[in-house]
Design a protein around this motif. Structure first.
Motif, mmCIF file in Angstrom:
data_model
loop_
_atom_site.group_PDB
_atom_site.id
_atom_site.type_symbol
_atom_site.label_atom_id
_atom_site.label_comp_id
_atom_site.label_asym_id
_atom_site.label_seq_id
_atom_site.Cartn_x
_atom_site.Cartn_y
_atom_site.Cartn_z
ATOM 1 N N SER A 181 0.830 -1.206 0.000
ATOM 2 C CA SER A 181 0.000 0.000 0.000
ATOM 3 C C SER A 181 0.865 1.257 0.000
ATOM 4 N N GLN A 182 2.007 1.208 0.654
ATOM 5 C CA GLN A 182 2.919 2.361 0.623
ATOM 6 C C GLN A 182 3.498 2.570 -0.773
ATOM 7 N N ALA A 183 3.851 1.490 -1.456
ATOM 8 C CA ALA A 183 4.379 1.605 -2.817
ATOM 9 C C ALA A 183 3.305 2.147 -3.752
ATOM 10 N N LEU A 184 2.061 1.713 -3.589
ATOM 11 C CA LEU A 184 0.970 2.202 -4.424
ATOM 12 C C LEU A 184 0.718 3.686 -4.172
ATOM 13 N N ARG A 220 2.884 5.882 -3.181
ATOM 14 C CA ARG A 220 3.987 6.637 -3.781
ATOM 15 C C ARG A 220 3.801 6.778 -5.288
ATOM 16 N N LYS A 221 3.336 5.719 -5.962
ATOM 17 C CA LYS A 221 3.093 5.783 -7.406
ATOM 18 C C LYS A 221 1.999 6.790 -7.723
ATOM 19 N N VAL A 222 0.940 6.802 -6.916
ATOM 20 C CA VAL A 222 -0.152 7.740 -7.143
ATOM 21 C C VAL A 222 0.337 9.170 -6.929
ATOM 22 N N PRO A 252 -0.263 11.429 -10.597
ATOM 23 C CA PRO A 252 -1.693 11.422 -10.269
ATOM 24 C C PRO A 252 -2.590 11.314 -11.501
ATOM 25 N N LEU A 253 -2.216 11.935 -12.612
ATOM 26 C CA LEU A 253 -3.053 11.873 -13.802
ATOM 27 C C LEU A 253 -3.107 10.454 -14.371
ATOM 28 N N GLY A 254 -1.982 9.792 -14.450
ATOM 29 C CA GLY A 254 -1.957 8.411 -14.941
ATOM 30 C C GLY A 254 -2.769 7.493 -14.042
ATOM 31 N N SER A 255 -2.677 7.685 -12.747
ATOM 32 C CA SER A 255 -3.439 6.864 -11.809
ATOM 33 C C SER A 255 -4.934 7.091 -11.971
ATOM 34 N N LEU A 256 -5.316 8.363 -12.203
ATOM 35 C CA LEU A 256 -6.722 8.682 -12.404
ATOM 36 C C LEU A 256 -7.245 8.043 -13.690
#
Length: 124
Positions: free
Chosen positions: A80-83, A85-87, A91-95
Motif C-alpha cells: 500500500s505504501q508503494a501504491l 507513492r506511485k499515485v 496522479p493523472l496516470g493513476s486517475l
C-alpha cells in the motif's frame, strides 16, 4: 526416523543373512525364504521413508504458512505504501487507470444477456 524404517532394515538384513545361509547349505527353500524376507523388509523400509518424507513436507508447509501469516501485515503495508507513492508521483496516470477500470467494469455489468438467434420457420 520412523519405526517402519528400522523394522524394515532389520528384516532386510535378516533376509540377506538367511539367503546367505541357504546358499552355503544349498537349500533352495531357505534361499527363497531369505529373498522373501529381504523383499518384505525393503518394502517396509520404503514405506517408512515415504512416511518420513510426507511428515517432513507437512512440517515444511506448516512452517511456510506460519511465516506467511506472521509477515502478511508487513507485505500488505509495503504494497500500500508503494501504491501511494506511485499515485503521488503520477496522479493523472493513476486517475486514467482507475477510470478505465471503472468503465470496463460498468460495461461488463450492464451488458444485456445474450439471447439465442431467432429461428425462422418456413411454411410452404
Amino acid at each position: 526416523m520412523d519405526k517402519d524404517r528400522i523394522v524394515g532394515s532389520a528384516k532386510e538384513f535378516a533376509g540377506r543373512a538367511e539367503g546367505a545361509i541357504g546358499d552355503l547349505a544349498g537349500e533352495t527353500q531357505t534361499q527363497a525364504s531369505g529373498k522373501a524376507r529381504e523383499a518384505a523388509g525393503t518394502v517396509q523400509n520404503l514405506y517408512g521413508q515415504a512416511k518420513d518424507a510426507v511428515r517432513d513436507a507437512g512440517e515444511a508447509a506448516a512452517g511456510y504458512a506460519k511465516d506467511a501469516y506472521e509477515n502478511s501485515g508487513d507485505t500488505l503495508r509495503d504494497g500500500s505504501q508503494a501504491l501511494s507513492r506511485k499515485v503521488q508521483d503520477n496522479p493523472l496516470g493513476s486517475l486514467l487507470i482507475a477510470g478505465g477500470i471503472g468503465f470496463a467494469l460498468a460495461l461488463l455489468m450492464s451488458r444485456p444477456a445474450r439471447r439465442p438467434p431467432p429461428r425462422w420457420r418456413y411454411y410452404g
